[in-house]
Write an enzyme that holds these catalytic residues in place. Sequence first.
Site, short mmCIF file in Angstrom:
data_model
loop_
_atom_site.label_atom_id
_atom_site.label_comp_id
_atom_site.label_asym_id
_atom_site.label_seq_id
_atom_site.Cartn_x
_atom_site.Cartn_y
_atom_site.Cartn_z
N ARG A 193 -41.42 54.99 8.97
CA ARG A 193 -41.93 54.60 10.21
C ARG A 193 -42.77 53.26 10.34
O ARG A 193 -42.64 52.43 9.12
CB ARG A 193 -43.45 55.34 10.43
CG ARG A 193 -42.50 57.16 10.50
CD ARG A 193 -43.97 58.03 11.33
NE ARG A 193 -43.16 59.27 11.02
CZ ARG A 193 -43.14 60.14 12.15
NH1 ARG A 193 -42.66 59.30 13.38
NH2 ARG A 193 -42.55 61.29 12.17
N ASP A 194 -42.40 52.87 11.16
CA ASP A 194 -43.02 50.69 10.92
C ASP A 194 -44.49 51.36 10.85
O ASP A 194 -45.59 52.25 11.34
CB ASP A 194 -43.07 50.65 12.88
CG ASP A 194 -42.50 49.08 12.73
OD1 ASP A 194 -41.61 48.77 12.42
OD2 ASP A 194 -43.62 48.04 12.52
N ILE A 195 -44.72 49.94 10.25
CA ILE A 195 -45.98 50.06 9.79
C ILE A 195 -46.81 49.02 10.58
O ILE A 195 -48.32 49.70 10.82
CB ILE A 195 -46.51 48.85 8.36
CG1 ILE A 195 -47.40 48.65 7.86
CG2 ILE A 195 -46.06 47.37 9.74
CD1 ILE A 195 -47.53 48.26 6.33
N VAL A 200 -38.30 40.72 9.32
CA VAL A 200 -37.62 40.29 8.90
C VAL A 200 -35.96 40.68 8.74
O VAL A 200 -35.27 41.18 9.63
CB VAL A 200 -38.35 41.94 7.97
CG1 VAL A 200 -37.73 42.91 7.21
CG2 VAL A 200 -39.23 42.48 8.55
N HIS A 212 -31.77 46.13 10.58
CA HIS A 212 -33.06 47.18 11.34
C HIS A 212 -32.73 46.98 12.57
O HIS A 212 -32.83 46.44 12.85
CB HIS A 212 -34.04 46.79 10.89
CG HIS A 212 -34.95 45.80 11.04
ND1 HIS A 212 -34.49 44.60 10.62
CD2 HIS A 212 -35.85 45.33 12.21
CE1 HIS A 212 -35.79 44.56 11.15
NE2 HIS A 212 -36.48 44.71 11.91
N HIS A 217 -34.48 49.36 15.46
CA HIS A 217 -36.22 50.19 15.90
C HIS A 217 -35.93 50.92 16.39
O HIS A 217 -35.32 51.29 17.68
CB HIS A 217 -37.11 49.61 16.79
CG HIS A 217 -37.35 47.80 15.85
ND1 HIS A 217 -38.76 48.00 15.26
CD2 HIS A 217 -36.66 47.12 15.50
CE1 HIS A 217 -38.75 47.10 15.33
NE2 HIS A 217 -37.67 45.59 15.47
N ASN A 257 -33.59 43.75 16.44
CA ASN A 257 -33.61 42.12 16.93
C ASN A 257 -32.73 41.18 16.32
O ASN A 257 -33.33 41.50 15.18
CB ASN A 257 -35.56 42.13 16.83
CG ASN A 257 -36.47 43.02 17.67
OD1 ASN A 257 -35.90 43.33 18.41
ND2 ASN A 257 -37.08 42.93 17.65
P1 5GP Z 1 -38.14 42.38 13.86
O1 5GP Z 1 -39.85 41.74 14.08
O2 5GP Z 1 -37.82 41.97 12.36
O3 5GP Z 1 -37.62 43.31 15.31
O4 5GP Z 1 -39.12 44.16 12.90
C1 5GP Z 1 -39.40 43.94 11.97
C2 5GP Z 1 -40.28 45.30 11.54
O5 5GP Z 1 -40.97 45.56 10.58
C3 5GP Z 1 -41.94 45.25 12.19
O6 5GP Z 1 -41.99 46.02 13.49
C4 5GP Z 1 -43.09 45.61 11.32
O7 5GP Z 1 -43.92 45.53 12.18
C5 5GP Z 1 -42.13 46.47 10.17
N1 5GP Z 1 -42.91 46.05 8.61
C6 5GP Z 1 -42.92 45.30 8.31
N2 5GP Z 1 -43.08 45.16 7.29
C7 5GP Z 1 -43.41 46.35 6.63
C8 5GP Z 1 -44.01 47.89 5.80
O8 5GP Z 1 -43.91 46.99 4.70
N3 5GP Z 1 -43.73 48.88 6.06
C9 5GP Z 1 -43.31 49.01 7.02
N4 5GP Z 1 -43.09 50.29 7.45
N5 5GP Z 1 -42.79 48.17 8.25
C10 5GP Z 1 -42.72 46.93 7.86
#
Ligand code: 5GP
Length: 114
Positions: free
Chosen positions: A29-31, A96, A100, A102, A87
């Site tokens: 799950r996303d944080i 990140v 990945h 979503h 993304n």
């Molecule tokens: P992006 O912005 O790269 O598409 O998505 C990165 C996602 O990783 C974000 O939605 C963010 O909330 C999630 N995220 C960042 N750090 C962590 C973490 O330590 N644990 C979890 N579960 N999600 C994370």
Amino acid sequence: MEDCIFCKIIKGELATELLYEDDQLVAFRDIDPQAPVHILLVTKEHIPTILDIEERKQGLIGHIYRVAAKLARENNIAETGYRLVSNCNKEGGQTVFHIHFHLLGGRSMQWPPG
Ligand code: 5GP
Ligand code: ZN
């Protein structure tokens, strides 16, 4: 890679409950959830962006879609509907740099996205 948060989760260095794991992927799950269901499907291999997918790894993307469908069913968002997004780079909203997807559901999604 040493500082990559998703690599740390995959190595078990950051306590995170995995919803799914196989030899290619993990899901958790996303944080900072943006929908009632917000699950990240993350490749085990550290690949920075979707631009770095090579021909020999194309099968991975199809596999991600299959696992996302399974997780959508398990989380009761398959019939109501969901969105699977990846993304890429700054204007795509990537924060990140480890591939990945979503999986978002449980509410109506906007189109076009913000
Ligand atoms: P992006 O912005 O790269 O598409 O998505 C990165 C996602 O990783 C974000 O939605 C963010 O909330 C999630 N995220 C960042 N750090 C962590 C973490 O330590 N644990 C979890 N579960 N999600 C994370
Ligand atoms: Zn990584």
